[in-house]
Enzyme design. Structure first.
Site, PDB file in Angstrom:
ATOM      1  CG  HIS A   1      -1.881  -1.055   1.389  1.00  0.00           C
ATOM      2  ND1 HIS A   1      -1.972  -1.860   2.499  1.00  0.00           N
ATOM      3  CD2 HIS A   1      -2.861  -1.477   0.544  1.00  0.00           C
ATOM      4  CE1 HIS A   1      -2.967  -2.723   2.347  1.00  0.00           C
ATOM      5  NE2 HIS A   1      -3.517  -2.526   1.165  1.00  0.00           N
TER       6      HIS A   1
ATOM      7  CE  LYS B   1     -12.639  -6.990   5.023  1.00  0.00           C
ATOM      8  NZ  LYS B   1     -11.845  -6.384   3.951  1.00  0.00           N
TER       9      LYS B   1
ATOM     10  NE  ARG C   1      -3.024  -7.111  -4.631  1.00  0.00           N
ATOM     11  CZ  ARG C   1      -3.800  -7.630  -3.727  1.00  0.00           C
ATOM     12  NH1 ARG C   1      -3.296  -7.988  -2.567  1.00  0.00           N
ATOM     13  NH2 ARG C   1      -5.081  -7.820  -3.955  1.00  0.00           N
TER      14      ARG C   1
ATOM     15  CB  SER D   1      -4.334  -6.670   4.950  1.00  0.00           C
ATOM     16  OG  SER D   1      -4.062  -5.416   4.385  1.00  0.00           O
TER      17      SER D   1
HETATM   18  N1  COA Z   1      -0.566  -3.887  -1.741  1.00  0.00           N
HETATM   19  C1  COA Z   1      -0.892  -4.792  -0.830  1.00  0.00           C
HETATM   20  N2  COA Z   1      -2.137  -5.272  -0.652  1.00  0.00           N
HETATM   21  C2  COA Z   1      -3.077  -4.774  -1.459  1.00  0.00           C
HETATM   22  C3  COA Z   1      -2.824  -3.826  -2.443  1.00  0.00           C
HETATM   23  C4  COA Z   1      -1.486  -3.379  -2.585  1.00  0.00           C
HETATM   24  N3  COA Z   1      -1.141  -2.487  -3.501  1.00  0.00           N
HETATM   25  N4  COA Z   1      -3.971  -3.541  -3.088  1.00  0.00           N
HETATM   26  C5  COA Z   1      -4.919  -4.293  -2.524  1.00  0.00           C
HETATM   27  N5  COA Z   1      -4.379  -5.041  -1.550  1.00  0.00           N
HETATM   28  C6  COA Z   1      -5.071  -6.033  -0.721  1.00  0.00           C
HETATM   29  C7  COA Z   1      -5.534  -5.522   0.597  1.00  0.00           C
HETATM   30  O1  COA Z   1      -4.518  -5.655   1.564  1.00  0.00           O
HETATM   31  C8  COA Z   1      -6.701  -6.444   0.878  1.00  0.00           C
HETATM   32  O2  COA Z   1      -6.179  -7.630   1.392  1.00  0.00           O
HETATM   33  P1  COA Z   1      -7.054  -8.589   2.320  1.00  0.00           P
HETATM   34  O3  COA Z   1      -8.219  -9.038   1.510  1.00  0.00           O
HETATM   35  O4  COA Z   1      -6.084  -9.648   2.615  1.00  0.00           O
HETATM   36  O5  COA Z   1      -7.439  -7.773   3.514  1.00  0.00           O
HETATM   37  C9  COA Z   1      -7.270  -6.756  -0.499  1.00  0.00           C
HETATM   38  O6  COA Z   1      -6.254  -6.421  -1.414  1.00  0.00           O
HETATM   39  C10 COA Z   1      -8.514  -5.985  -0.820  1.00  0.00           C
HETATM   40  O7  COA Z   1      -8.317  -4.652  -0.513  1.00  0.00           O
HETATM   41  P2  COA Z   1      -9.363  -3.843   0.387  1.00  0.00           P
HETATM   42  O8  COA Z   1      -8.777  -2.522   0.600  1.00  0.00           O
HETATM   43  O9  COA Z   1      -9.791  -4.583   1.567  1.00  0.00           O
HETATM   44  O10 COA Z   1     -10.666  -3.816  -0.439  1.00  0.00           O
HETATM   45  P3  COA Z   1     -11.050  -3.521  -1.911  1.00  0.00           P
HETATM   46  O11 COA Z   1      -9.921  -3.313  -2.819  1.00  0.00           O
HETATM   47  O12 COA Z   1     -11.960  -4.623  -2.201  1.00  0.00           O
HETATM   48  O13 COA Z   1     -11.890  -2.133  -1.861  1.00  0.00           O
HETATM   49  C11 COA Z   1     -12.836  -0.141  -1.104  1.00  0.00           C
HETATM   50  C12 COA Z   1     -11.967  -1.338  -0.733  1.00  0.00           C
HETATM   51  C13 COA Z   1     -12.898   0.750   0.112  1.00  0.00           C
HETATM   52  C14 COA Z   1     -12.184   0.613  -2.241  1.00  0.00           C
HETATM   53  C15 COA Z   1     -14.234  -0.621  -1.575  1.00  0.00           C
HETATM   54  O14 COA Z   1     -14.717  -1.573  -0.678  1.00  0.00           O
HETATM   55  C16 COA Z   1     -15.204   0.532  -1.649  1.00  0.00           C
HETATM   56  O15 COA Z   1     -15.151   1.329  -2.560  1.00  0.00           O
HETATM   57  N6  COA Z   1     -16.091   0.636  -0.646  1.00  0.00           N
HETATM   58  C17 COA Z   1     -17.042   1.727  -0.535  1.00  0.00           C
HETATM   59  C18 COA Z   1     -18.453   1.259  -0.848  1.00  0.00           C
HETATM   60  C19 COA Z   1     -18.698   1.385  -2.309  1.00  0.00           C
HETATM   61  O16 COA Z   1     -18.528   2.424  -2.906  1.00  0.00           O
HETATM   62  N7  COA Z   1     -19.130   0.276  -2.902  1.00  0.00           N
HETATM   63  C20 COA Z   1     -19.335   0.197  -4.329  1.00  0.00           C
HETATM   64  C21 COA Z   1     -18.034  -0.078  -5.026  1.00  0.00           C
HETATM   65  S1  COA Z   1     -18.262  -0.156  -6.765  1.00  0.00           S
END
Ligand code: COA
Length: 161
Positions: free
Chosen positions: A18, A42, A91, A129
């Protein structure tokens, strides 16, 4: 033109992967908002306050980066804070389909919002994570995966469980 981008995520906890993406975004955009998603449904290992604190201690020194918690839709939050882009790391090919879907949905909800993807640094393409938490829970060495200044707190959280 002043460009604001959001780097959203759970950051439960923040990893070096990140940090790499946020640091590079801060070099491409004028203002970076790191949005820590508060998802009440969650189960998380670290409270939103802890996750924000971890981020502040690792990237708080970057002058154009702000770290905030947010709830609700990302597309709406972007509108509220004047962001015109979302920045996420890719990734592996397996990230693509899900990210593509989210990018399209966000753009439908907010047509002024684009998503930009940065390719993860090769050394972090496997990192997440969950992997960090899994290794920590077995007492493994997580020093290569998380910032040094928060290493002990993450390790201690899992060693006490
Ligand atoms: N380096 C390391 N790990 C990474 C990474 C990076 N560059 N990019 C993503 N990851 C990992 C995270 O650590 C996480 O790991 P885990 O599943 O082991 O915990 C996983 O990828 C997913 O990332 P996370 O941040 O938990 O969630 P997401 O990418 O699914 O999205 C939001 C998070 C907040 C962007 C998304 O849930 C959101 O937009 N929520 C708001 C509600 C909304 O608008 N919903 C409609 C969306 S269209």
């Amino acid at each position: 033109m002043h460009r604001t981008v959001i780097c959203p995520g759970s950051f439960d906890p923040v990893t070096l992967g990140h940090i790499d993406i946020i640091t590079r975004a801060s070099q491409l955009f004028d203002r970076v908002i790191v949005g820590v998603f508060v998802n009440r449904d969650k189960t998380v290992s670290f409270s939103v306050e802890e996750r924000i604190d971890f981020l502040n201690r690792t990237i708080g020194h970057l002058p154009n980066v702000e770290i905030v918690g947010f709830e609700g839709l990302l597309a709406e939050y972007a509108r509220e804070c004047g962001a015109t882009a979302v920045c996420k790391g890719l990734r592996a090919v397996s990230d693509f389909e899900y990210e593509f879907q989210m990018a399209l949905a966000n753009r439908k909800l907010n047509p002024d919002l684009d998503t930009v993807f940065l390719t993860a640094d090769a050394q972090y393409t496997y990192l997440s994570s969950s992997i960090v938490k899994n290794i920590a829970s077995f007492g493994g060495d997580i020093s290569g995966f998380v910032p040094a200044c928060i290493h002990d707190e993450i390790k201690n959280r899992f060693s006490s469980q």
